[in-house]
Scaffold this motif. Structure first.
Motif, PDB file in Angstrom:
ATOM      1  N   ASP A 110      10.781 -10.025   9.244  1.00 45.93           N
ATOM      2  CA  ASP A 110      10.359  -8.624   9.274  1.00 45.93           C
ATOM      3  C   ASP A 110       8.847  -8.460   9.252  1.00 45.93           C
ATOM      4  O   ASP A 110       8.345  -7.379   9.514  1.00 45.93           O
ATOM      5  CB  ASP A 110      10.951  -7.858   8.087  1.00 45.93           C
ATOM      6  N   ARG A 111       8.126  -9.521   8.950  1.00 49.42           N
ATOM      7  CA  ARG A 111       6.672  -9.436   8.879  1.00 49.42           C
ATOM      8  C   ARG A 111       6.113  -9.120  10.268  1.00 49.42           C
ATOM      9  O   ARG A 111       6.568  -9.661  11.269  1.00 49.42           O
ATOM     10  CB  ARG A 111       6.122 -10.775   8.393  1.00 49.42           C
ATOM     11  N   PRO A 112       5.139  -8.234  10.351  1.00 47.76           N
ATOM     12  CA  PRO A 112       4.568  -7.908  11.666  1.00 47.76           C
ATOM     13  C   PRO A 112       3.889  -9.132  12.266  1.00 47.76           C
ATOM     14  O   PRO A 112       3.291  -9.928  11.559  1.00 47.76           O
ATOM     15  CB  PRO A 112       3.562  -6.802  11.367  1.00 47.76           C
ATOM     16  N   LYS A 113       4.041  -9.222  13.557  1.00 47.64           N
ATOM     17  CA  LYS A 113       3.465 -10.372  14.253  1.00 47.64           C
ATOM     18  C   LYS A 113       1.984 -10.121  14.524  1.00 47.64           C
ATOM     19  O   LYS A 113       1.610  -9.111  15.072  1.00 47.64           O
ATOM     20  CB  LYS A 113       4.199 -10.601  15.561  1.00 47.64           C
ATOM     21  N   THR A 114       1.162 -11.068  14.126  1.00 43.88           N
ATOM     22  CA  THR A 114      -0.269 -10.994  14.413  1.00 43.88           C
ATOM     23  C   THR A 114      -0.652 -12.239  15.183  1.00 43.88           C
ATOM     24  O   THR A 114      -0.231 -13.346  14.858  1.00 43.88           O
ATOM     25  CB  THR A 114      -1.095 -10.933  13.116  1.00 43.88           C
ATOM     26  N   SER A 115      -1.402 -12.035  16.211  1.00 43.26           N
ATOM     27  CA  SER A 115      -1.810 -13.157  17.064  1.00 43.26           C
ATOM     28  C   SER A 115      -3.114 -13.733  16.536  1.00 43.26           C
ATOM     29  O   SER A 115      -4.145 -13.075  16.541  1.00 43.26           O
ATOM     30  CB  SER A 115      -1.983 -12.668  18.497  1.00 43.26           C
TER      31      SER A 115
END
Length: 141
Positions: A113-118
């Motif tokens: 569920d953690r937001p994806k960060t590039s």
């Protein structure tokens, strides 16, 4: 609004003073009718100016009305207290449910569920067009 209130109080004072000046005669105010007070002992009458009797009657009437309305509206106040307590209980319950259901129950779900960060820079060979043979729609540029 303050001016209107001040004007009303001034007019009321003028009317009360006029009533007091017009009714300065002394009257006898008796608590019981026609010598009935003698059987109880003592004098149950008093001599007062008429305007004082009028103002006293007005004040007693206002007090009686206040007590009457207070007692008449007791059930409304009781119901409002009960509903207020119920609302507070329900708000606490909703807050607990939000707290319990907002946090993920599993570490794996938390990771998913953690937001994806590039953190890696995009590759230079990557294009905005889908690869041939894929089912992705072409971008409309």
């Amino acid at each position: 609004m303050r001016f209107i209130r001040l004007l009303f109080v001034a007019l009321l004072a003028i009317v009360l003073i006029a009533v007091a000046l017009a009714n300065r005669q002394v009257v006898t105010l008796s608590a019981f009718p026609a010598n009935f007070g003698q059987f109880l002992g003592g004098t149950w009458s008093v001599n007062l100016p008429l305007f004082f009797v009028i103002f006293l009657a007005f004040a007693v009437g206002m007090l009686a009305g206040l007590v009457w309305e207070y007692l008449r509206e007791a059930h409304i106040r009781r119901e409002a207290r009960q509903r207020s307590a119920e609302v507070a209980r329900l708000e606490n319950e909703v807050g607990g449910l939000r707290h319990r259901h907002a946090a993920p129950r599993d570490e794996v779900l938390a990771i998913l569920d953690r937001p994806k960060t590039s953190t890696t820079p995009p590759r230079s060979g990557a294009s905005a067009q889908p690869a041939p043979g894929t089912s992705l729609p072409a971008s409309s540029r």
